[in-house]
Design a protein around this motif. Structure first.
Motif, PDB file in Angstrom:
ATOM      1  N   ARG A 241     -23.406 -30.313  13.519  1.00 54.24           N
ATOM      2  CA  ARG A 241     -22.868 -29.390  13.728  1.00 54.24           C
ATOM      3  C   ARG A 241     -21.493 -29.687  13.850  1.00 54.24           C
ATOM      4  O   ARG A 241     -21.425 -28.290  13.906  1.00 54.24           O
ATOM      5  N   GLN A 242     -21.310 -30.809  13.037  1.00 52.76           N
ATOM      6  CA  GLN A 242     -19.792 -30.485  12.605  1.00 52.76           C
ATOM      7  C   GLN A 242     -19.729 -29.355  11.761  1.00 52.76           C
ATOM      8  O   GLN A 242     -18.557 -28.390  11.478  1.00 52.76           O
ATOM      9  N   GLN A 243     -20.237 -28.664  10.965  1.00 47.94           N
ATOM     10  CA  GLN A 243     -20.606 -27.971   9.592  1.00 47.94           C
ATOM     11  C   GLN A 243     -20.351 -26.320  10.464  1.00 47.94           C
ATOM     12  O   GLN A 243     -19.887 -25.982  10.012  1.00 47.94           O
ATOM     13  N   LEU A 244     -21.694 -26.128  11.319  1.00 47.00           N
ATOM     14  CA  LEU A 244     -21.285 -25.179  12.626  1.00 47.00           C
ATOM     15  C   LEU A 244     -19.548 -25.100  12.853  1.00 47.00           C
ATOM     16  O   LEU A 244     -19.060 -23.953  13.452  1.00 47.00           O
ATOM     17  N   VAL A 245     -19.192 -26.566  13.445  1.00 48.48           N
ATOM     18  CA  VAL A 245     -18.084 -26.181  14.652  1.00 48.48           C
ATOM     19  C   VAL A 245     -17.409 -25.325  12.555  1.00 48.48           C
ATOM     20  O   VAL A 245     -16.362 -24.286  13.194  1.00 48.48           O
ATOM     21  N   LEU A 246     -17.641 -25.656  11.797  1.00 45.85           N
ATOM     22  CA  LEU A 246     -16.511 -25.311  11.040  1.00 45.85           C
ATOM     23  C   LEU A 246     -16.629 -24.373  10.581  1.00 45.85           C
ATOM     24  O   LEU A 246     -15.202 -22.605  10.298  1.00 45.85           O
ATOM     25  N   LYS A 247     -17.537 -23.515  10.217  1.00 48.80           N
ATOM     26  CA  LYS A 247     -18.030 -22.300  10.175  1.00 48.80           C
ATOM     27  C   LYS A 247     -17.921 -21.267  11.042  1.00 48.80           C
ATOM     28  O   LYS A 247     -16.573 -20.558  10.974  1.00 48.80           O
ATOM     29  N   ARG A 248     -17.775 -21.880  12.841  1.00 51.23           N
ATOM     30  CA  ARG A 248     -17.029 -20.708  13.356  1.00 51.23           C
ATOM     31  C   ARG A 248     -15.488 -20.721  13.669  1.00 51.23           C
ATOM     32  O   ARG A 248     -14.570 -19.780  13.488  1.00 51.23           O
ATOM     33  N   MET A 249     -14.977 -21.331  13.217  1.00 56.49           N
ATOM     34  CA  MET A 249     -13.409 -21.889  12.770  1.00 56.49           C
ATOM     35  C   MET A 249     -13.038 -21.018  11.738  1.00 56.49           C
ATOM     36  O   MET A 249     -12.192 -20.377  11.692  1.00 56.49           O
ATOM     37  N   LEU A 250     -13.911 -20.768  10.704  1.00 58.38           N
ATOM     38  CA  LEU A 250     -13.357 -20.024   9.586  1.00 58.38           C
ATOM     39  C   LEU A 250     -13.932 -18.763  10.142  1.00 58.38           C
ATOM     40  O   LEU A 250     -13.075 -18.202   9.617  1.00 58.38           O
ATOM     41  N   GLN A 251     -14.553 -18.730  10.780  1.00 59.37           N
ATOM     42  CA  GLN A 251     -14.809 -16.441  11.145  1.00 59.37           C
ATOM     43  C   GLN A 251     -13.929 -16.373  12.324  1.00 59.37           C
ATOM     44  O   GLN A 251     -13.456 -14.981  11.785  1.00 59.37           O
ATOM     45  N   LEU A 252     -13.598 -16.718  12.740  1.00 61.41           N
ATOM     46  CA  LEU A 252     -12.198 -17.194  14.051  1.00 61.41           C
ATOM     47  C   LEU A 252     -11.146 -17.022  13.192  1.00 61.41           C
ATOM     48  O   LEU A 252      -9.579 -16.803  13.991  1.00 61.41           O
ATOM     49  N   GLY A 253     -10.545 -17.586  12.289  1.00 63.42           N
ATOM     50  CA  GLY A 253      -9.707 -17.554  10.930  1.00 63.42           C
ATOM     51  C   GLY A 253      -8.800 -18.658  11.436  1.00 63.42           C
ATOM     52  O   GLY A 253      -7.550 -18.751  11.237  1.00 63.42           O
ATOM     53  N   MET A 254      -8.852 -19.559  12.076  1.00 63.75           N
ATOM     54  CA  MET A 254      -9.048 -21.013  12.644  1.00 63.75           C
ATOM     55  C   MET A 254      -8.011 -21.376  11.401  1.00 63.75           C
ATOM     56  O   MET A 254      -7.148 -22.280  11.452  1.00 63.75           O
ATOM     57  N   ILE A 255      -9.370 -21.531  10.166  1.00 62.91           N
ATOM     58  CA  ILE A 255      -8.969 -22.252   9.024  1.00 62.91           C
ATOM     59  C   ILE A 255      -9.116 -21.322   7.461  1.00 62.91           C
ATOM     60  O   ILE A 255      -9.604 -20.545   8.103  1.00 62.91           O
ATOM     61  N   THR A 256      -9.362 -21.547   6.598  1.00 64.80           N
ATOM     62  CA  THR A 256      -8.904 -21.069   5.451  1.00 64.80           C
ATOM     63  C   THR A 256     -10.901 -21.376   5.314  1.00 64.80           C
ATOM     64  O   THR A 256     -11.057 -22.736   4.951  1.00 64.80           O
ATOM     65  N   GLN A 257     -10.755 -21.042   3.967  1.00 59.86           N
ATOM     66  CA  GLN A 257     -12.201 -21.780   2.826  1.00 59.86           C
ATOM     67  C   GLN A 257     -12.101 -22.608   2.833  1.00 59.86           C
ATOM     68  O   GLN A 257     -12.639 -22.635   2.207  1.00 59.86           O
ATOM     69  N   ALA A 258     -10.184 -22.685   2.261  1.00 58.60           N
ATOM     70  CA  ALA A 258      -9.911 -23.757   0.734  1.00 58.60           C
ATOM     71  C   ALA A 258     -10.165 -25.247   1.698  1.00 58.60           C
ATOM     72  O   ALA A 258     -10.894 -26.199   1.989  1.00 58.60           O
TER      73      ALA A 258
END
Length: 778
Positions: A241-258
């Motif tokens: 579930r954590q990884q799903l949250v992080l993927k969603r944050m990445l899609q929304l531009g909240m975090i970078t790929q790094a």
């Protein structure tokens, strides 16, 4: 059947009732009504029943969360919490952006744009239900607030529409930040935890501002299913579930790929219990009982904060010292064998279930972890704890239980596959076999000036035994009672220089009409001073001294120190500690020697505040002291202090001065008959502390065990912390005492050679003094 009546009935129907839904759908089609029109008519009909039954709205506009009772040390360390819900209310401005972003990304990314309801999502949910099942929730943060505060989790369309209507009302009454604040403080997150601040402390032992991106994402993933997604219960699902949250944050531009890559790879250390900054379970229970007596049911919901007088560093030092020295005693007396046994099935799932079931009966105790042996030889043991990891024990880690690893070991002590054992890990990560001790112990430290508690450990493990040995264990004090008999003798004209004969003594009153012959642990040494006799804990001289001043006088005198006269015999065994005391009583009594003769009343609570920090109660400052309040003469306290310092310099407590490197330590060891109890009571400066060790059902601790081996090491390890950085203290002689031939004596007795002559001639010691006069020519 009319559309309206069908809709009304449909409102209360569980969504799993598919047959009724099919019949309703057929009815609508038969009437020529289908698609969006049918849904619209249904919704309109349903709203007619929803609106009149809306609940009162002030629960969110005047939000008052249930906040538990929290207990702190004097320096602000959390040591206990009581309440049905673990919760810390945190204003939205203090919630870190990374956590807000993680939550909104997975729960409601359009939260700040919509008006409380995602129309398309709700419509999809209703249509999905009418066409075969409620598969889509479509709940916004606002709708979840409505559900959390007002509604059940029952999946009916009436509840869903009520949720929508309440969401509109909430949005019209509160700002977006206020709504998010409610949600992030109220939502349930598993492990009896409500709100993200409490969850951060429960799962990571961190404050919200200290969370990493990886930790914030894991917490944000819990609300969807707290029972299955919380990391303490199911770390694998929580990680997914954590990884799903992080993927969603990445899609929304909240975090970078790094940032995404780093967070996904970050190992997280999860706790499965609520941990505190200070180990003080017995103290927390004492406070809980006192607060409940005053506030009753409000105790657990109104957010009371209780600040005790404890010091965090000293409390943890006391806890660590007690456990370390109890385990050291236990190691000295050998391995008793595994705690239990379970047959391990071949099937992996059945095997895991069997391990979980048996370990639930043997919960871990701090650093003593229970585990089931899965592989065993004389050189290596593999074991599985409740976490599911595999622990390898080898080398020195097997030494304690080596006898139980031999093929010819008796079955009751043999370690084999399926055995339940205890393991512990050292600072270098090496595992070793240990065991839960059978013996228990207690420790208490007070401020000798005002009686405030500095540290209290009521037993080895609160979860195993809630009995508070400090306050409730009535045990024989052994020789630790002797200083009070010596103190009584000073008032009768004796001095530290008084000579008494350490020689065999036969007295009437033994069992079966036999004579009673008290003995010393180290034999007889002939005439010696009272100073030497106390330092070396000479039993026979203590009996002779009590015989001279009379048991009744000494028994009455004990009450000055707070002892209960009814719990002490009015005979000569009193001076050997055949009465009963508690460790707390003993600490208060020794405080009078430390502070110049004043009584102290133990004080635990410094103040109580409400959830907003307003002071509800505060301990009054101690009143000024004067000589009328003393329970013993200041001269008596001074002389006894000098004698108790001798105990730690050259007597049975000498290892205290040796190990701490100080000359201002004072105290007395105590060992009862057959070593049922081991004591050390003592002080330095304004810190007075008492350590005790023994079995709850009294039995011998071993013929080579004494107060100096059992309790004194606990006291020393605590004092190392309590006295750190403090200079040695010296006491000035008060008026009315003089040095005569190198030792102290009251001025009015200094011509009596340490003992009033009239008392000698008429005392039971006359024959002894006749012998001494001949020997020394006096």
């Amino acid at each position: 059947m009319s559309i309206l009546s069908s809709a009304v009935k449909f409102l209360a129907l569980p969504l799993a009732a598919t047959n009724y839904r099919k019949n309703l759908r057929r009815t609508l089609v038969a009437l020529g009504i289908d698609g969006i029109l049918a849904v619209g008519l249904l919704v309109g009909a349903m709203l007619l029943t929803v609106l009149p039954s809306l609940p009162s709205f002030d629960v969110v506009t005047d939000y008052r969360p249930k906040i538990p009772l929290r207990i702190y040390t004097d320096d602000g360390a959390l040591l206990g919490e009581f309440g049905d819900e673990h919760r810390d209310f945190t204003p939205i401005k203090d919630i870190p952006p990374v956590l807000k972003d993680a939550l909104l990304a997975i729960e409601d990314s359009r939260f700040y744009d919509h008006s409380g309801v995602d129309y398309r999502g709700v419509l999809r949910a209703l249509v999905a239900d009418l066409t075969g099942g409620f598969r889509q929730g479509a709940s916004t943060i606002t709708m979840q607030v409505a559900r959390t505060f007002f509604l059940s989790q029952e999946k009916t369309i009436k509840r869903k529409l009520t949720e929508v209507v309440l969401a509109y009302r909430i949005e019209s009454a509160l700002s977006k930040d206020q709504i998010l604040e409610l949600y992030m403080n109220q939502i349930y997150l598993g492990q009896r935890t409500h709100g993200f601040a409490s969850a951060a402390r429960t799962y990571f032992q961190k404050r919200l501002p200290d969370l990493t991106l990886a930790e914030a994402a894991m917490l944000a993933g819990i609300p969807q299913n707290p029972a299955k997604r919380n990391p303490a219960v199911n770390p694998l699902r929580a990680k997914a579930r954590q990884q799903l949250v992080l993927k969603r944050m990445l899609q929304l531009g909240m975090i970078t790929q790094a940032q995404f890559t780093e967070a996904v790879g970050q190992p997280l250390k999860i706790s499965n219990t609520l941990r505190f900054e200070a180990h003080a379970d017995h103290v927390a229970e004492m406070v809980r009982q006192r607060v409940y007596a005053q506030y009753k049911g409000d105790t657990y919901t109104q957010g009371f904060n209780v600040y005790t007088t404890l010091n965090k560093a000293e409390q943890n030092a006391a806890y660590d010292s007690l456990r370390r020295n109890v385990l050291a005693y236990d190691q000295r007396h050998g391995y008793r064998g595994p705690e239990g046994f379970v047959d391990l099935p071949d099937n992996a799932d059945d095997r895991d279930e069997a391990i979980d079931r048996i370990l639930a009966k043997h919960p871990s105790s701090d650093n003593l972890i229970s585990a089931v042996v899965t592989e065993v030889s004389a050189k290596r043991v593999l074991a599985e704890p409740a976490s599911g990891d595999t622990i390898e024990i080898k080398g020195d880690g097997l030494r304690f239980a080596a006898r139980s690893l031999q093929p010819n070991a008796k079955m009751d002590i043999r370690i084999r596959v399926g055995s339940v054992i205890r393991v512990s890990q050292d600072s270098k990560g090496r595992w070793a076999i240990g065991q839960m001790p059978e013996v228990d112990a207690a420790f208490v430290a007070l401020n000798a000036e005002d009686g405030s508690y500095r540290a209290l450990v009521g037993g080895f493990d609160f979860s195993r035994n809630q009995f508070n040995h400090v306050t409730n264990a009535w045990r024989q004090p052994g020789s630790s009672i002797k200083p009070f008999v010596y103190s009584a003798a000073l008032e009768k004209g004796y001095s530290p220089a008084t000579l008494l004969n350490d020689a065999p003594l036969s007295l009437p009153g033994g069992e079966g009409g036999q004579t009673w012959e008290p003995r010393n642990d180290d034999g007889f040494d002939g005439p010696m001073s009272l100073r030497q006799a106390l330092a070396r804990s000479k039993n026979v001289i203590a009996v002779r001294l009590l015989q001279a001043i009379s048991p009744q006088y000494a028994r009455d005198y004990l009450q000055r120190f707070g002892f209960d006269a009814a719990k002490h015999p009015a005979n000569l065994t009193l001076t050997l500690g055949s009465g009963s005391v508690t460790p707390l009583q003993m600490a208060g009594a020794y405080a009078a020697f430390a502070n110049g003769g004043f009584p102290v009343a133990p004080q635990l609570i410094r103040k109580i505040t409400d959830a907003r920090g307003n002071v509800l109660w505060e301990a009054p400052p101690p009143p000024p002291r004067d000589d009328t309040q003393r329970v013993i003469d200041e001269r008596n306290a001074f002389i006894m202090d000098s004698m108790l310092r001798e105990v730690t310099r050259s007597g049975t407590g000498a290892q205290a001065s040796q190990r701490l490197g100080r000359s201002d330590l004072a105290g007395k060891t105590g060992t009862t008959s057959d070593a049922f109890d081991g004591w050390f009571a003592g002080y330095s400066g304004n810190v007075v502390a008492v350590a005790w060790m023994g079995h709850d059902q009294p039995k011998s601790l071993g013929n080579r065990e004494f107060g100096a081996t059992l309790a004194l090491p606990i006291w020393i390890d605590y004092m190392r912390q309590a006295l750190a950085g403090k200079p040695p203290t010296e006491r000035k002689a008060p008026p009315g005492v003089s040095l005569v031939d190198g030792d102290w004596v009251y001025d009015e007795f200094k011509g009596d050679d340490g003992v009033k002559a009239l008392d000698v001639e008429e005392s039971p010691l006359k024959s002894i003094f006749d012998t001494l006069r001949k020997a020394f020519g006096s």
